[in-house]
Design a protein around this motif. Structure first.
Motif, PDB file in Angstrom:
ATOM      1  N   ASN A 242       1.692   8.681 -10.954  1.00 43.25           N
ATOM      2  CA  ASN A 242       1.092   8.735  -9.623  1.00 43.25           C
ATOM      3  C   ASN A 242       1.949   9.582  -8.695  1.00 43.25           C
ATOM      4  O   ASN A 242       3.156   9.746  -8.907  1.00 43.25           O
ATOM      5  CB  ASN A 242       0.993   7.325  -9.014  1.00 43.25           C
ATOM      6  CG  ASN A 242       0.027   6.444  -9.749  1.00 43.25           C
ATOM      7  OD1 ASN A 242      -1.069   6.874 -10.114  1.00 43.25           O
ATOM      8  ND2 ASN A 242       0.416   5.184  -9.974  1.00 43.25           N
ATOM      9  N   VAL A 244       3.198   9.556  -4.871  1.00 49.15           N
ATOM     10  CA  VAL A 244       3.325   8.783  -3.638  1.00 49.15           C
ATOM     11  C   VAL A 244       3.765   9.736  -2.535  1.00 49.15           C
ATOM     12  O   VAL A 244       4.786  10.431  -2.673  1.00 49.15           O
ATOM     13  CB  VAL A 244       4.341   7.638  -3.789  1.00 49.15           C
ATOM     14  CG1 VAL A 244       4.483   6.867  -2.474  1.00 49.15           C
ATOM     15  CG2 VAL A 244       3.931   6.697  -4.916  1.00 49.15           C
ATOM     16  N   ASN A 329      -1.565  -0.939  -6.598  1.00 48.31           N
ATOM     17  CA  ASN A 329      -0.373  -1.032  -7.433  1.00 48.31           C
ATOM     18  C   ASN A 329      -0.703  -1.263  -8.904  1.00 48.31           C
ATOM     19  O   ASN A 329       0.192  -1.210  -9.755  1.00 48.31           O
ATOM     20  CB  ASN A 329       0.540  -2.142  -6.911  1.00 48.31           C
ATOM     21  CG  ASN A 329       1.141  -1.805  -5.552  1.00 48.31           C
ATOM     22  OD1 ASN A 329       1.531  -0.670  -5.310  1.00 48.31           O
ATOM     23  ND2 ASN A 329       1.203  -2.780  -4.670  1.00 48.31           N
ATOM     24  N   LEU A 337      -1.268   8.498  -3.629  1.00 43.31           N
ATOM     25  CA  LEU A 337      -1.178   7.348  -2.728  1.00 43.31           C
ATOM     26  C   LEU A 337      -0.481   7.798  -1.452  1.00 43.31           C
ATOM     27  O   LEU A 337       0.734   8.050  -1.450  1.00 43.31           O
ATOM     28  CB  LEU A 337      -0.400   6.214  -3.391  1.00 43.31           C
ATOM     29  CG  LEU A 337      -0.850   5.801  -4.800  1.00 43.31           C
ATOM     30  CD1 LEU A 337       0.102   4.762  -5.386  1.00 43.31           C
ATOM     31  CD2 LEU A 337      -2.275   5.283  -4.774  1.00 43.31           C
ATOM     32  N   CYS A 344       9.651   5.879   5.545  1.00 37.07           N
ATOM     33  CA  CYS A 344       9.786   4.730   4.630  1.00 37.07           C
ATOM     34  C   CYS A 344      10.557   3.583   5.262  1.00 37.07           C
ATOM     35  O   CYS A 344      11.183   2.782   4.554  1.00 37.07           O
ATOM     36  CB  CYS A 344      10.450   5.145   3.321  1.00 37.07           C
ATOM     37  SG  CYS A 344       9.661   6.536   2.495  1.00 37.07           S
ATOM     38  N   VAL A 349       3.945   1.929   2.313  1.00 38.36           N
ATOM     39  CA  VAL A 349       4.545   2.857   1.355  1.00 38.36           C
ATOM     40  C   VAL A 349       5.702   2.216   0.607  1.00 38.36           C
ATOM     41  O   VAL A 349       5.982   2.556  -0.552  1.00 38.36           O
ATOM     42  CB  VAL A 349       5.000   4.158   2.058  1.00 38.36           C
ATOM     43  CG1 VAL A 349       6.266   3.930   2.878  1.00 38.36           C
ATOM     44  CG2 VAL A 349       5.214   5.268   1.042  1.00 38.36           C
ATOM     45  N   HIS A 352       4.436   0.741  -2.536  1.00 37.06           N
ATOM     46  CA  HIS A 352       4.129   1.756  -3.550  1.00 37.06           C
ATOM     47  C   HIS A 352       5.406   2.336  -4.147  1.00 37.06           C
ATOM     48  O   HIS A 352       5.437   2.666  -5.343  1.00 37.06           O
ATOM     49  CB  HIS A 352       3.253   2.850  -2.940  1.00 37.06           C
ATOM     50  CG  HIS A 352       1.936   2.336  -2.444  1.00 37.06           C
ATOM     51  ND1 HIS A 352       1.138   1.506  -3.196  1.00 37.06           N
ATOM     52  CD2 HIS A 352       1.286   2.507  -1.270  1.00 37.06           C
ATOM     53  CE1 HIS A 352       0.051   1.195  -2.512  1.00 37.06           C
ATOM     54  NE2 HIS A 352       0.124   1.796  -1.325  1.00 37.06           N
ATOM     55  N   ASN A 356       6.569   2.467  -8.121  1.00 39.14           N
ATOM     56  CA  ASN A 356       6.554   3.806  -8.721  1.00 39.14           C
ATOM     57  C   ASN A 356       7.920   4.483  -8.805  1.00 39.14           C
ATOM     58  O   ASN A 356       8.099   5.387  -9.625  1.00 39.14           O
ATOM     59  CB  ASN A 356       5.591   4.721  -7.947  1.00 39.14           C
ATOM     60  CG  ASN A 356       4.133   4.377  -8.203  1.00 39.14           C
ATOM     61  OD1 ASN A 356       3.540   4.826  -9.185  1.00 39.14           O
ATOM     62  ND2 ASN A 356       3.554   3.574  -7.310  1.00 39.14           N
ATOM     63  N   SER A 362       6.165   9.324 -12.516  1.00 37.35           N
ATOM     64  CA  SER A 362       5.621   9.407 -11.157  1.00 37.35           C
ATOM     65  C   SER A 362       6.465  10.331 -10.282  1.00 37.35           C
ATOM     66  O   SER A 362       7.563  10.760 -10.669  1.00 37.35           O
ATOM     67  CB  SER A 362       5.551   8.018 -10.527  1.00 37.35           C
ATOM     68  OG  SER A 362       4.525   7.249 -11.132  1.00 37.35           O
ATOM     69  N   VAL A 364       7.528  11.186  -5.934  1.00 34.11           N
ATOM     70  CA  VAL A 364       7.474  10.901  -4.501  1.00 34.11           C
ATOM     71  C   VAL A 364       7.643  12.231  -3.782  1.00 34.11           C
ATOM     72  O   VAL A 364       8.607  12.966  -4.044  1.00 34.11           O
ATOM     73  CB  VAL A 364       8.575   9.921  -4.065  1.00 34.11           C
ATOM     74  CG1 VAL A 364       8.455   9.626  -2.566  1.00 34.11           C
ATOM     75  CG2 VAL A 364       8.491   8.623  -4.866  1.00 34.11           C
TER      76      VAL A 364
END
Length: 459
Positions: A242, A244, A329, A337, A344, A349, A352, A356, A362, A364
Protein backbone atom coordinates in the motif's frame (compact mmCIF):
# COMPACT_ATOMS: atom_id res chain seq x y z
CA UNK A 1 1.71 53.17 12.74
CA UNK A 2 3.20 50.77 15.26
CA UNK A 3 3.56 47.01 14.87
CA UNK A 4 4.26 44.59 17.71
CA UNK A 5 5.06 40.92 17.21
CA UNK A 6 3.43 38.08 19.15
CA UNK A 7 4.06 34.90 17.19
CA UNK A 8 6.04 33.39 14.28
CA UNK A 9 8.95 35.65 15.21
CA UNK A 10 12.20 33.84 14.37
CA UNK A 11 10.11 30.67 14.22
CA UNK A 12 7.77 29.12 11.69
CA UNK A 13 4.37 28.82 13.39
CA UNK A 14 2.01 30.87 15.55
CA UNK A 15 1.58 33.95 13.32
CA UNK A 16 0.22 36.91 15.28
CA UNK A 17 1.02 40.60 14.65
CA UNK A 18 -0.59 43.68 16.19
CA UNK A 19 -0.89 46.96 14.25
CA UNK A 20 -1.86 50.20 15.99
CA UNK A 21 -3.05 52.91 13.60
CA UNK A 22 -5.73 55.62 13.43
CA UNK A 23 -6.76 54.88 17.00
CA UNK A 24 -7.46 51.21 16.21
CA UNK A 25 -5.76 48.03 17.40
CA UNK A 26 -5.74 45.58 14.51
CA UNK A 27 -4.54 42.01 14.85
CA UNK A 28 -3.28 40.22 11.75
CA UNK A 29 -3.71 36.46 12.26
CA UNK A 30 -3.90 34.56 15.52
CA UNK A 31 -2.30 31.20 14.86
CA UNK A 32 -1.35 28.14 16.82
CA UNK A 33 2.19 27.00 17.50
CA UNK A 34 2.90 23.57 16.01
CA UNK A 35 5.72 21.07 16.34
CA UNK A 36 7.34 20.10 19.62
CA UNK A 37 5.61 19.68 22.99
CA UNK A 38 7.28 22.91 24.15
CA UNK A 39 5.64 24.82 21.29
CA UNK A 40 2.27 23.21 22.04
CA UNK A 41 2.51 24.49 25.61
CA UNK A 42 3.07 28.06 24.33
CA UNK A 43 -0.45 28.08 22.90
CA UNK A 44 -1.98 28.54 26.35
CA UNK A 45 0.34 31.41 27.35
CA UNK A 46 -0.70 35.05 27.47
CA UNK A 47 -0.94 36.67 24.06
CA UNK A 48 1.28 39.60 25.04
CA UNK A 49 -1.67 42.00 24.74
CA UNK A 50 -5.19 42.26 26.12
CA UNK A 51 -7.57 40.41 23.76
CA UNK A 52 -10.41 42.71 24.83
CA UNK A 53 -8.46 45.71 23.50
CA UNK A 54 -8.39 44.41 19.90
CA UNK A 55 -10.85 46.14 17.57
CA UNK A 56 -10.42 44.08 14.38
CA UNK A 57 -8.75 40.83 13.40
CA UNK A 58 -7.66 40.43 9.77
CA UNK A 59 -7.14 36.78 8.81
CA UNK A 60 -4.78 36.10 5.90
CA UNK A 61 -5.80 32.44 5.51
CA UNK A 62 -7.18 29.41 7.29
CA UNK A 63 -4.14 27.29 8.13
CA UNK A 64 -4.01 26.32 11.81
CA UNK A 65 -0.81 28.28 12.44
CA UNK A 66 -2.64 31.44 11.33
CA UNK A 67 -6.18 30.96 12.74
CA UNK A 68 -5.85 28.24 15.39
CA UNK A 69 -5.92 30.46 18.51
CA UNK A 70 -8.89 32.61 17.46
CA UNK A 71 -11.32 30.68 19.74
CA UNK A 72 -8.94 31.25 22.67
CA UNK A 73 -8.73 34.96 21.77
CA UNK A 74 -12.53 35.21 21.87
CA UNK A 75 -12.74 33.21 25.11
CA UNK A 76 -10.29 35.65 26.72
CA UNK A 77 -12.25 38.76 25.78
CA UNK A 78 -11.98 39.65 22.08
CA UNK A 79 -15.34 40.99 20.88
CA UNK A 80 -14.31 42.80 17.70
CA UNK A 81 -14.83 41.98 14.04
CA UNK A 82 -12.97 39.30 12.08
CA UNK A 83 -12.52 40.08 8.39
CA UNK A 84 -11.35 37.58 5.79
CA UNK A 85 -12.29 36.16 2.38
CA UNK A 86 -15.37 33.98 1.88
CA UNK A 87 -13.31 30.84 1.29
CA UNK A 88 -11.09 31.48 4.31
CA UNK A 89 -14.17 31.97 6.48
CA UNK A 90 -15.51 28.51 5.58
CA UNK A 91 -12.13 26.84 5.91
CA UNK A 92 -11.37 28.55 9.23
CA UNK A 93 -14.61 27.20 10.68
CA UNK A 94 -13.59 23.72 9.61
CA UNK A 95 -10.05 24.07 10.97
CA UNK A 96 -11.07 25.53 14.34
CA UNK A 97 -13.78 22.92 14.92
CA UNK A 98 -11.36 20.14 14.04
CA UNK A 99 -8.71 21.56 16.38
CA UNK A 100 -11.27 21.85 19.19
CA UNK A 101 -12.35 18.25 18.71
CA UNK A 102 -8.76 17.01 18.82
CA UNK A 103 -8.02 19.06 21.93
CA UNK A 104 -11.12 17.76 23.69
CA UNK A 105 -10.17 14.17 22.85
CA UNK A 106 -6.59 14.71 24.02
CA UNK A 107 -7.81 16.36 27.23
CA UNK A 108 -10.13 13.44 27.93
CA UNK A 109 -7.22 11.02 27.64
CA UNK A 110 -5.04 13.19 29.88
CA UNK A 111 -7.83 13.45 32.44
CA UNK A 112 -8.21 9.67 32.60
CA UNK A 113 -4.53 9.41 33.49
CA UNK A 114 -4.80 12.39 35.86
CA UNK A 115 -7.57 10.76 37.89
CA UNK A 116 -5.32 7.75 38.40
CA UNK A 117 -2.63 10.11 39.72
CA UNK A 118 -5.17 11.79 42.00
CA UNK A 119 -5.32 15.23 40.32
CA UNK A 120 -7.56 16.89 37.73
CA UNK A 121 -5.29 18.54 35.15
CA UNK A 122 -5.52 18.21 31.39
CA UNK A 123 -8.11 20.79 30.27
CA UNK A 124 -8.42 21.51 26.51
CA UNK A 125 -7.04 24.77 25.18
CA UNK A 126 -10.55 25.48 23.93
CA UNK A 127 -13.73 23.55 23.24
CA UNK A 128 -16.07 23.00 20.30
CA UNK A 129 -18.40 25.59 21.84
CA UNK A 130 -15.53 28.09 21.94
CA UNK A 131 -14.86 27.47 18.23
CA UNK A 132 -18.55 28.00 17.40
CA UNK A 133 -18.62 31.19 19.49
CA UNK A 134 -15.60 32.46 17.57
CA UNK A 135 -17.55 32.17 14.31
CA UNK A 136 -19.97 34.79 15.64
CA UNK A 137 -17.13 37.35 15.44
CA UNK A 138 -16.72 36.95 11.65
CA UNK A 139 -18.18 40.02 9.95
CA UNK A 140 -17.51 41.63 6.56
CA UNK A 141 -16.24 39.46 3.72
CA UNK A 142 -13.13 40.66 1.90
CA UNK A 143 -12.89 40.51 -1.89
CA UNK A 144 -9.56 40.62 -3.66
CA UNK A 145 -8.59 44.13 -4.71
CA UNK A 146 -11.48 45.92 -2.97
CA UNK A 147 -10.55 48.21 -0.04
CA UNK A 148 -12.38 47.78 3.28
CA UNK A 149 -12.59 50.71 5.70
CA UNK A 150 -11.24 49.87 9.16
CA UNK A 151 -11.54 53.44 10.47
CA UNK A 152 -11.83 56.88 8.89
CA UNK A 153 -8.76 57.22 6.68
CA UNK A 154 -7.64 53.62 7.31
CA UNK A 155 -8.27 50.84 4.77
CA UNK A 156 -7.26 47.23 4.22
CA UNK A 157 -7.12 45.57 0.80
CA UNK A 158 -6.78 41.80 0.37
CA UNK A 159 -4.63 40.55 -2.53
CA UNK A 160 -4.50 36.94 -3.76
CA UNK A 161 -1.52 35.19 -2.11
CA UNK A 162 -1.95 31.97 -4.13
CA UNK A 163 -1.12 29.81 -1.09
CA UNK A 164 -4.36 27.98 -0.27
CA UNK A 165 -7.98 28.63 -1.19
CA UNK A 166 -8.91 32.17 -0.11
CA UNK A 167 -5.41 33.12 1.07
CA UNK A 168 -4.39 36.76 0.96
CA UNK A 169 -1.69 39.31 1.50
CA UNK A 170 -3.15 42.39 3.18
CA UNK A 171 -2.17 45.98 2.36
CA UNK A 172 -3.16 48.51 5.04
CA UNK A 173 -3.06 52.23 4.19
CA UNK A 174 -3.38 55.17 6.57
CA UNK A 175 -4.19 58.32 4.63
CA UNK A 176 -3.58 61.97 5.47
CA UNK A 177 -0.49 63.87 6.56
CA UNK A 178 2.29 61.48 7.46
CA UNK A 179 0.25 58.56 6.16
CA UNK A 180 1.89 55.17 5.97
CA UNK A 181 1.26 51.86 4.24
CA UNK A 182 2.23 48.34 5.26
CA UNK A 183 1.73 44.91 3.71
CA UNK A 184 1.38 41.69 5.66
CA UNK A 185 2.35 38.92 3.25
CA UNK A 186 0.61 36.06 5.02
CA UNK A 187 1.94 32.88 3.42
CA UNK A 188 2.85 33.25 -0.25
CA UNK A 189 2.11 30.49 -2.73
CA UNK A 190 4.33 28.54 -5.07
CA UNK A 191 3.75 29.76 -8.66
CA UNK A 192 2.80 27.47 -11.53
CA UNK A 193 0.75 25.01 -9.49
CA UNK A 194 -2.67 23.77 -10.55
CA UNK A 195 -6.10 24.89 -9.29
CA UNK A 196 -5.22 28.27 -7.73
CA UNK A 197 -3.91 31.46 -9.30
CA UNK A 198 -0.32 32.52 -8.80
CA UNK A 199 0.37 35.08 -6.04
CA UNK A 200 -0.49 38.66 -7.01
CA UNK A 201 1.96 41.20 -5.51
CA UNK A 202 0.20 44.24 -4.01
CA UNK A 203 1.24 47.78 -4.99
CA UNK A 204 4.17 49.53 -3.32
CA UNK A 205 4.09 49.99 0.44
CA UNK A 206 6.39 51.76 2.90
CA UNK A 207 6.92 48.53 4.83
CA UNK A 208 6.27 44.82 4.41
CA UNK A 209 5.93 42.13 7.09
CA UNK A 210 7.05 39.09 5.14
CA UNK A 211 7.15 35.32 5.61
CA UNK A 212 10.45 33.52 4.99
CA UNK A 213 9.56 29.82 5.41
CA UNK A 214 11.67 28.72 2.42
CA UNK A 215 13.83 31.83 2.14
CA UNK A 216 17.08 29.89 1.85
CA UNK A 217 16.25 27.28 -0.81
CA UNK A 218 14.67 26.53 -4.16
CA UNK A 219 11.93 23.97 -4.65
CA UNK A 220 12.32 20.95 -6.86
CA UNK A 221 10.47 21.53 -10.17
CA UNK A 222 6.85 20.41 -10.09
CA UNK A 223 6.96 18.15 -13.16
CA UNK A 224 9.66 15.79 -11.84
CA UNK A 225 7.89 15.73 -8.46
CA UNK A 226 4.67 14.51 -10.06
CA UNK A 227 6.63 11.84 -11.95
CA UNK A 228 8.30 10.82 -8.68
CA UNK A 229 4.86 10.41 -7.10
CA UNK A 230 3.66 8.23 -9.98
CA UNK A 231 6.84 6.11 -9.82
CA UNK A 232 6.48 5.59 -6.06
CA UNK A 233 2.91 4.38 -6.54
CA UNK A 234 3.75 2.12 -9.49
CA UNK A 235 6.74 0.54 -7.72
CA UNK A 236 4.78 -0.06 -4.52
CA UNK A 237 1.90 -1.72 -6.35
CA UNK A 238 4.41 -3.93 -8.17
CA UNK A 239 5.68 -5.09 -4.76
CA UNK A 240 2.10 -5.75 -3.62
CA UNK A 241 2.00 -3.09 -0.91
CA UNK A 242 0.00 0.00 0.00
CA UNK A 243 0.95 3.65 -0.40
CA UNK A 244 0.35 5.78 2.70
CA UNK A 245 0.34 9.54 2.06
CA UNK A 246 0.23 11.70 5.23
CA UNK A 247 -1.94 14.52 4.01
CA UNK A 248 -2.61 18.10 5.00
CA UNK A 249 -6.38 18.53 4.73
CA UNK A 250 -6.25 21.99 3.13
CA UNK A 251 -4.79 22.34 -0.37
CA UNK A 252 -2.35 19.42 -0.27
CA UNK A 253 -5.06 16.75 -0.25
CA UNK A 254 -6.87 18.47 -3.12
CA UNK A 255 -3.65 18.92 -5.11
CA UNK A 256 -2.70 15.24 -4.76
CA UNK A 257 -6.21 14.23 -5.85
CA UNK A 258 -5.77 16.52 -8.86
CA UNK A 259 -2.54 14.78 -9.91
CA UNK A 260 -3.88 11.30 -9.25
CA UNK A 261 -6.81 12.12 -11.56
CA UNK A 262 -4.40 13.47 -14.16
CA UNK A 263 -2.29 10.32 -13.85
CA UNK A 264 -5.31 8.11 -14.47
CA UNK A 265 -6.45 10.21 -17.44
CA UNK A 266 -2.97 10.15 -19.00
CA UNK A 267 -2.52 6.41 -18.48
CA UNK A 268 0.39 6.81 -16.04
CA UNK A 269 -1.76 5.22 -13.33
CA UNK A 270 -4.35 2.42 -13.64
CA UNK A 271 -7.92 3.50 -14.25
CA UNK A 272 -9.12 1.30 -11.39
CA UNK A 273 -6.69 2.99 -8.96
CA UNK A 274 -8.22 2.61 -5.46
CA UNK A 275 -7.77 5.85 -3.50
CA UNK A 276 -9.16 6.33 0.01
CA UNK A 277 -9.36 9.87 1.37
CA UNK A 278 -9.50 8.91 5.04
CA UNK A 279 -9.92 12.33 6.59
CA UNK A 280 -13.29 13.89 7.44
CA UNK A 281 -11.61 17.29 7.46
CA UNK A 282 -10.01 16.82 4.02
CA UNK A 283 -13.33 15.56 2.65
CA UNK A 284 -15.13 18.68 3.92
CA UNK A 285 -12.30 20.89 2.65
CA UNK A 286 -12.63 19.33 -0.82
CA UNK A 287 -16.33 20.20 -0.81
CA UNK A 288 -15.44 23.79 0.14
CA UNK A 289 -12.91 23.87 -2.72
CA UNK A 290 -15.70 22.88 -5.10
CA UNK A 291 -17.84 25.81 -3.90
CA UNK A 292 -15.21 28.51 -4.38
CA UNK A 293 -14.15 28.41 -7.99
CA UNK A 294 -13.70 32.21 -7.86
CA UNK A 295 -10.24 31.43 -6.43
CA UNK A 296 -9.24 29.10 -9.30
CA UNK A 297 -6.95 29.89 -12.17
CA UNK A 298 -8.82 30.38 -15.50
CA UNK A 299 -8.13 26.85 -16.82
CA UNK A 300 -9.57 25.03 -13.81
CA UNK A 301 -12.45 27.47 -13.49
CA UNK A 302 -13.37 26.76 -17.12
CA UNK A 303 -13.24 23.01 -16.41
CA UNK A 304 -15.80 23.44 -13.64
CA UNK A 305 -17.98 25.66 -15.84
CA UNK A 306 -18.08 22.82 -18.39
CA UNK A 307 -19.23 20.32 -15.77
CA UNK A 308 -15.80 18.85 -15.03
CA UNK A 309 -14.30 18.21 -11.61
CA UNK A 310 -10.51 18.40 -11.07
CA UNK A 311 -10.81 16.16 -7.99
CA UNK A 312 -12.92 13.36 -9.49
CA UNK A 313 -11.30 9.91 -9.62
CA UNK A 314 -13.10 6.72 -10.71
CA UNK A 315 -11.66 4.79 -7.75
CA UNK A 316 -11.91 7.54 -5.11
CA UNK A 317 -13.66 6.65 -1.86
CA UNK A 318 -14.37 9.01 1.04
CA UNK A 319 -14.17 7.43 4.51
CA UNK A 320 -15.76 9.68 7.11
CA UNK A 321 -16.76 7.08 9.68
CA UNK A 322 -14.27 5.60 12.14
CA UNK A 323 -15.42 2.06 11.36
CA UNK A 324 -14.72 2.56 7.66
CA UNK A 325 -11.27 3.92 8.50
CA UNK A 326 -10.48 0.90 10.65
CA UNK A 327 -11.58 -1.41 7.84
CA UNK A 328 -8.86 0.05 5.60
CA UNK A 329 -6.26 -1.64 7.78
CA UNK A 330 -7.42 -4.98 6.39
CA UNK A 331 -6.33 -4.00 2.86
CA UNK A 332 -3.13 -5.92 2.21
CA UNK A 333 -2.00 -4.12 -0.94
CA UNK A 334 -2.75 -2.08 -4.03
CA UNK A 335 -4.37 0.93 -2.33
CA UNK A 336 -3.51 4.58 -1.76
CA UNK A 337 -4.37 5.68 1.79
CA UNK A 338 -4.47 9.47 2.21
CA UNK A 339 -5.00 10.53 5.81
CA UNK A 340 -4.15 13.32 8.22
CA UNK A 341 -2.23 14.71 9.79
CA UNK A 342 0.41 15.76 7.31
CA UNK A 343 3.14 15.84 9.98
CA UNK A 344 1.84 12.58 11.54
CA UNK A 345 1.31 14.32 14.88
CA UNK A 346 -2.20 12.90 15.24
CA UNK A 347 -5.19 11.71 13.28
CA UNK A 348 -5.92 8.53 11.35
CA UNK A 349 -2.61 8.38 9.49
CA UNK A 350 -0.90 7.09 12.63
CA UNK A 351 -3.09 3.97 12.52
CA UNK A 352 -2.18 3.39 8.86
CA UNK A 353 1.49 3.84 9.70
CA UNK A 354 1.15 1.29 12.46
CA UNK A 355 -0.20 -1.24 9.97
CA UNK A 356 2.17 -0.44 7.07
CA UNK A 357 5.50 0.92 8.36
CA UNK A 358 6.81 -2.55 9.23
CA UNK A 359 6.02 -3.93 5.75
CA UNK A 360 8.83 -3.92 3.17
CA UNK A 361 6.32 -3.99 0.32
CA UNK A 362 4.56 -0.76 1.38
CA UNK A 363 5.59 2.89 1.00
CA UNK A 364 5.07 6.13 2.89
CA UNK A 365 5.15 9.22 0.68
CA UNK A 366 5.69 12.61 2.37
CA UNK A 367 4.50 15.50 0.22
CA UNK A 368 4.58 18.39 2.69
CA UNK A 369 6.54 20.29 5.31
CA UNK A 370 7.63 18.31 8.40
CA UNK A 371 8.51 20.45 11.41
CA UNK A 372 11.27 19.46 13.81
CA UNK A 373 10.06 17.07 16.51
CA UNK A 374 7.11 15.69 14.55
CA UNK A 375 6.77 11.99 13.70
CA UNK A 376 7.04 12.85 10.00
CA UNK A 377 10.40 14.53 10.57
CA UNK A 378 11.62 11.65 12.76
CA UNK A 379 10.81 9.20 9.96
CA UNK A 380 12.33 11.41 7.25
CA UNK A 381 15.50 11.72 9.32
CA UNK A 382 15.96 7.95 9.23
CA UNK A 383 14.50 6.44 12.41
CA UNK A 384 14.80 2.64 12.46
CA UNK A 385 11.73 2.26 14.67
CA UNK A 386 9.03 4.51 16.10
CA UNK A 387 6.57 4.15 18.95
CA UNK A 388 2.89 4.13 17.99
CA UNK A 389 0.03 3.41 20.38
CA UNK A 390 2.38 1.88 22.91
CA UNK A 391 4.17 -0.41 20.45
CA UNK A 392 7.63 -0.12 18.91
CA UNK A 393 7.12 -0.35 15.14
CA UNK A 394 10.15 -1.17 12.95
CA UNK A 395 10.51 1.05 9.89
CA UNK A 396 10.84 -1.27 6.88
CA UNK A 397 8.56 0.49 4.38
CA UNK A 398 10.06 2.52 1.54
CA UNK A 399 10.04 6.22 2.48
CA UNK A 400 9.74 8.92 -0.19
CA UNK A 401 10.10 12.66 0.46
CA UNK A 402 8.84 14.70 -2.49
CA UNK A 403 9.47 18.41 -1.98
CA UNK A 404 8.09 19.89 -5.19
CA UNK A 405 4.50 20.06 -3.95
CA UNK A 406 5.17 22.85 -1.48
CA UNK A 407 2.40 25.44 -1.19
CA UNK A 408 4.99 28.03 -0.11
CA UNK A 409 7.02 30.29 -2.38
CA UNK A 410 10.70 29.42 -2.50
CA UNK A 411 13.63 31.85 -2.15
CA UNK A 412 13.52 33.24 -5.69
CA UNK A 413 9.73 33.62 -5.66
CA UNK A 414 9.90 35.46 -2.34
CA UNK A 415 12.56 37.77 -3.77
CA UNK A 416 10.49 38.46 -6.90
CA UNK A 417 7.41 39.28 -4.79
CA UNK A 418 9.49 41.61 -2.61
CA UNK A 419 11.08 43.32 -5.62
CA UNK A 420 7.65 44.04 -7.11
CA UNK A 421 6.60 45.93 -3.95
CA UNK A 422 9.84 47.87 -3.38
CA UNK A 423 9.34 48.55 0.35
CA UNK A 424 11.55 50.96 2.27
CA UNK A 425 11.43 48.71 5.34
CA UNK A 426 11.27 44.89 5.38
CA UNK A 427 10.31 42.96 8.49
CA UNK A 428 11.02 39.23 8.30
CA UNK A 429 8.78 36.79 10.19
CA UNK A 430 7.43 33.24 9.95
CA UNK A 431 10.72 31.49 9.41
CA UNK A 432 13.66 29.85 11.16
CA UNK A 433 16.18 32.46 12.28
CA UNK A 434 18.96 30.86 10.24
CA UNK A 435 16.77 30.99 7.14
CA UNK A 436 15.89 34.63 7.80
CA UNK A 437 19.55 35.54 8.05
CA UNK A 438 20.27 33.89 4.71
CA UNK A 439 17.30 35.61 3.05
CA UNK A 440 18.22 39.00 4.51
CA UNK A 441 21.62 38.92 2.78
CA UNK A 442 19.79 38.92 -0.57
CA UNK A 443 17.75 42.04 0.15
CA UNK A 444 19.05 45.41 -0.99
CA UNK A 445 17.73 48.98 -0.97
CA UNK A 446 15.57 48.18 2.06
CA UNK A 447 15.98 48.39 5.82
CA UNK A 448 15.71 44.84 7.23
CA UNK A 449 14.38 43.89 10.67
CA UNK A 450 14.00 40.46 12.32
CA UNK A 451 11.92 41.11 15.45
CA UNK A 452 11.68 38.76 18.41
CA UNK A 453 8.50 37.95 20.31
CA UNK A 454 7.21 41.08 22.05
CA UNK A 455 9.33 43.50 20.00
CA UNK A 456 7.73 46.56 18.43
CA UNK A 457 8.56 48.72 15.40
CA UNK A 458 7.22 52.20 14.66
CA UNK A 459 6.76 53.14 10.99
Amino acid sequence: MKISFHGADREVTGSCHLLEAAGKRILVDCGMYQGSRELDEQNGDDFGFDPASIDILLLTHAHLDHCGRIPLLVDRGFSGEIITTAASRELARLVMLDAAGLQEADAERRQRHAWRRGDKDGQPLYTTLDALNAMDRFGRVARYGQPIELAPGLTATFHDAGHILGSASIRIVQEGDGGRSVIFSGDLGNSGRPILRDPQPPPHADAVVMETTYGDRLHKPLGPSVEELYAAITDTFARGGNVVIPTFALERAQEILYYLRAGVESGRLPRTLPVFLDSPMAISATEIFRRHTECYDPKERALFAQGGDPFALPGLRFTRETADSMALNRIRGGAILMAGSGMCTGGRVRHHLRHNLWREDSSVVFVGYAASGTLARILIDGAKSVRLFGDDIPVRAHLHTINGFSAHADRDELLAWHTAIKPDKTILVHGDERVMQAFATRLSATEVHMPGNGDAITL
